[in-house]
Design a protein around this motif. Sequence first.
Motif, mmCIF file in Angstrom:
data_model
loop_
_atom_site.group_PDB
_atom_site.id
_atom_site.type_symbol
_atom_site.label_atom_id
_atom_site.label_comp_id
_atom_site.label_asym_id
_atom_site.label_seq_id
_atom_site.Cartn_x
_atom_site.Cartn_y
_atom_site.Cartn_z
ATOM 1 N N GLU A 85 0.757 -1.414 0.164
ATOM 2 C CA GLU A 85 -0.029 -0.029 -0.067
ATOM 3 C C GLU A 85 0.863 1.321 -0.049
ATOM 4 O O GLU A 85 1.910 1.423 0.730
ATOM 5 C CB GLU A 85 -0.845 -0.095 1.271
ATOM 6 N N GLY A 86 0.515 2.078 -0.830
ATOM 7 C CA GLY A 86 1.434 3.487 -0.866
ATOM 8 C C GLY A 86 0.887 4.435 0.313
ATOM 9 O O GLY A 86 -0.058 4.530 0.679
ATOM 10 N N VAL A 87 1.933 4.956 0.798
ATOM 11 C CA VAL A 87 1.771 6.063 2.153
ATOM 12 C C VAL A 87 1.813 7.351 1.534
ATOM 13 O O VAL A 87 1.046 8.047 1.729
ATOM 14 C CB VAL A 87 2.642 5.387 3.192
ATOM 15 N N ALA A 88 3.117 7.533 0.931
ATOM 16 C CA ALA A 88 3.366 8.983 0.569
ATOM 17 C C ALA A 88 4.651 8.811 -0.361
ATOM 18 O O ALA A 88 5.348 8.087 -0.419
ATOM 19 C CB ALA A 88 3.673 9.828 1.709
ATOM 20 N N ALA A 89 4.609 10.094 -1.097
ATOM 21 C CA ALA A 89 5.634 10.250 -2.028
ATOM 22 C C ALA A 89 6.168 11.736 -2.074
ATOM 23 O O ALA A 89 5.502 12.412 -1.706
ATOM 24 C CB ALA A 89 5.150 9.602 -3.434
ATOM 25 N N ILE A 90 7.427 12.035 -2.360
ATOM 26 C CA ILE A 90 7.773 13.308 -2.343
ATOM 27 C C ILE A 90 8.825 13.339 -3.853
ATOM 28 O O ILE A 90 9.459 12.452 -3.919
ATOM 29 C CB ILE A 90 8.587 13.799 -1.260
ATOM 30 N N ASP A 91 8.624 14.660 -4.263
ATOM 31 C CA ASP A 91 9.623 14.880 -5.586
ATOM 32 C C ASP A 91 10.997 15.516 -5.116
ATOM 33 O O ASP A 91 10.898 16.110 -3.961
ATOM 34 C CB ASP A 91 8.737 15.683 -6.786
ATOM 35 N N TYR A 92 11.651 16.025 -6.229
ATOM 36 C CA TYR A 92 13.001 16.363 -5.744
ATOM 37 C C TYR A 92 12.915 17.741 -5.398
ATOM 38 O O TYR A 92 13.576 18.220 -4.471
ATOM 39 C CB TYR A 92 13.976 16.333 -7.056
ATOM 40 N N GLY A 93 11.737 18.471 -5.826
ATOM 41 C CA GLY A 93 11.553 19.895 -5.300
ATOM 42 C C GLY A 93 10.546 19.918 -4.039
ATOM 43 O O GLY A 93 10.468 21.209 -3.375
ATOM 44 N N HIS A 94 10.572 18.902 -3.214
ATOM 45 C CA HIS A 94 10.058 18.757 -1.905
ATOM 46 C C HIS A 94 8.497 18.751 -1.927
ATOM 47 O O HIS A 94 7.865 19.176 -0.777
ATOM 48 C CB HIS A 94 10.573 19.762 -0.887
ATOM 49 N N ASN A 95 7.841 18.396 -3.183
ATOM 50 C CA ASN A 95 6.416 18.440 -3.014
ATOM 51 C C ASN A 95 5.798 17.157 -2.587
ATOM 52 O O ASN A 95 6.262 16.348 -3.250
ATOM 53 C CB ASN A 95 5.841 18.811 -4.452
ATOM 54 N N PRO A 96 5.012 17.247 -1.541
ATOM 55 C CA PRO A 96 4.679 15.891 -1.179
ATOM 56 C C PRO A 96 3.389 15.521 -1.703
ATOM 57 O O PRO A 96 2.646 16.085 -2.368
ATOM 58 C CB PRO A 96 4.255 16.261 0.242
ATOM 59 N N TYR A 97 3.144 13.979 -1.892
ATOM 60 C CA TYR A 97 2.086 13.284 -2.126
ATOM 61 C C TYR A 97 1.558 12.466 -1.389
ATOM 62 O O TYR A 97 2.477 11.487 -1.028
ATOM 63 C CB TYR A 97 2.254 12.758 -3.739
ATOM 64 N N TYR A 98 0.308 12.502 -0.998
ATOM 65 C CA TYR A 98 -0.039 11.489 0.288
ATOM 66 C C TYR A 98 -1.114 10.460 -0.258
ATOM 67 O O TYR A 98 -2.058 11.054 -0.886
ATOM 68 C CB TYR A 98 -0.637 12.329 1.220
ATOM 69 N N GLY A 99 -0.803 9.326 0.256
ATOM 70 C CA GLY A 99 -2.085 8.279 0.092
ATOM 71 C C GLY A 99 -3.309 8.286 0.864
ATOM 72 O O GLY A 99 -3.155 9.094 1.729
ATOM 73 N N ASP A 100 -4.171 7.794 0.718
ATOM 74 C CA ASP A 100 -5.569 8.048 1.333
ATOM 75 C C ASP A 100 -5.416 7.256 2.874
ATOM 76 O O ASP A 100 -6.236 7.719 3.587
ATOM 77 C CB ASP A 100 -6.692 7.457 0.790
ATOM 78 N N SER A 101 -4.524 6.279 2.801
ATOM 79 C CA SER A 101 -4.714 5.466 4.049
ATOM 80 C C SER A 101 -4.401 6.101 5.551
ATOM 81 O O SER A 101 -4.859 5.751 6.377
ATOM 82 C CB SER A 101 -3.759 4.283 3.887
ATOM 83 N N VAL A 102 -3.419 7.219 5.301
ATOM 84 C CA VAL A 102 -3.020 7.914 6.460
ATOM 85 C C VAL A 102 -2.845 9.089 6.502
ATOM 86 O O VAL A 102 -2.126 10.060 7.073
ATOM 87 C CB VAL A 102 -1.383 7.308 7.043
ATOM 88 N N GLN A 103 -3.898 9.720 5.634
ATOM 89 C CA GLN A 103 -4.047 11.181 5.038
ATOM 90 C C GLN A 103 -4.165 11.855 6.563
ATOM 91 O O GLN A 103 -5.208 11.622 7.412
ATOM 92 C CB GLN A 103 -5.242 11.269 4.513
ATOM 93 N N GLY A 104 -3.355 12.974 6.684
ATOM 94 C CA GLY A 104 -3.693 13.855 7.857
ATOM 95 C C GLY A 104 -2.816 13.326 8.927
ATOM 96 O O GLY A 104 -2.567 14.202 9.871
ATOM 97 N N ARG A 105 -2.195 12.315 9.150
ATOM 98 C CA ARG A 105 -1.466 11.902 10.210
ATOM 99 C C ARG A 105 -0.019 11.764 9.804
ATOM 100 O O ARG A 105 0.936 11.221 10.597
ATOM 101 C CB ARG A 105 -1.775 10.539 10.807
#
Length: 128
Positions: A46-66
């Motif tokens: 399951e995907g949790v989160a990702a981040i690009d080289y410019g520090h932009n985050p991408y969050y999965g739904d499973s732990v959104q907000g935490r």
Amino acid sequence: QVLLVESGGGSVQSGESLKLSCSVSENTFSTDCLAWFRQAPGKEREGVAAIDYGHNPYYGDSVQGRISISRDNFKNTLSLEIDRVTSEDTAMYYCAAGPHFGPRRQCSPTDVNRYQYWGQGTQVTVSS
């Protein structure tokens, strides 16, 4: 060949915070996107989160907000913090690396196929 090594796993009490780290052997186009995935026994990865080289985050739904994901491009490290852990956070946690995609140079927090390189994982067990 990009090498990824996770650390910081172990046992944690329910309600506490958790911080995981991942060392990345090099910065190349293959590490434009860094991500955290997790896999609980008997479940799919399951995907949790990702981040690009410019520090932009991408969050999965499973732990959104935490959760909070961050990276240090000078030290070649990736971090993940999860607040208020529960038993549902018990899993093997993996860091992964891959190139960005699309005209907006995006990263995916959930698609395992976007990531070419994977660490061996670090086990997190949450107890009540």
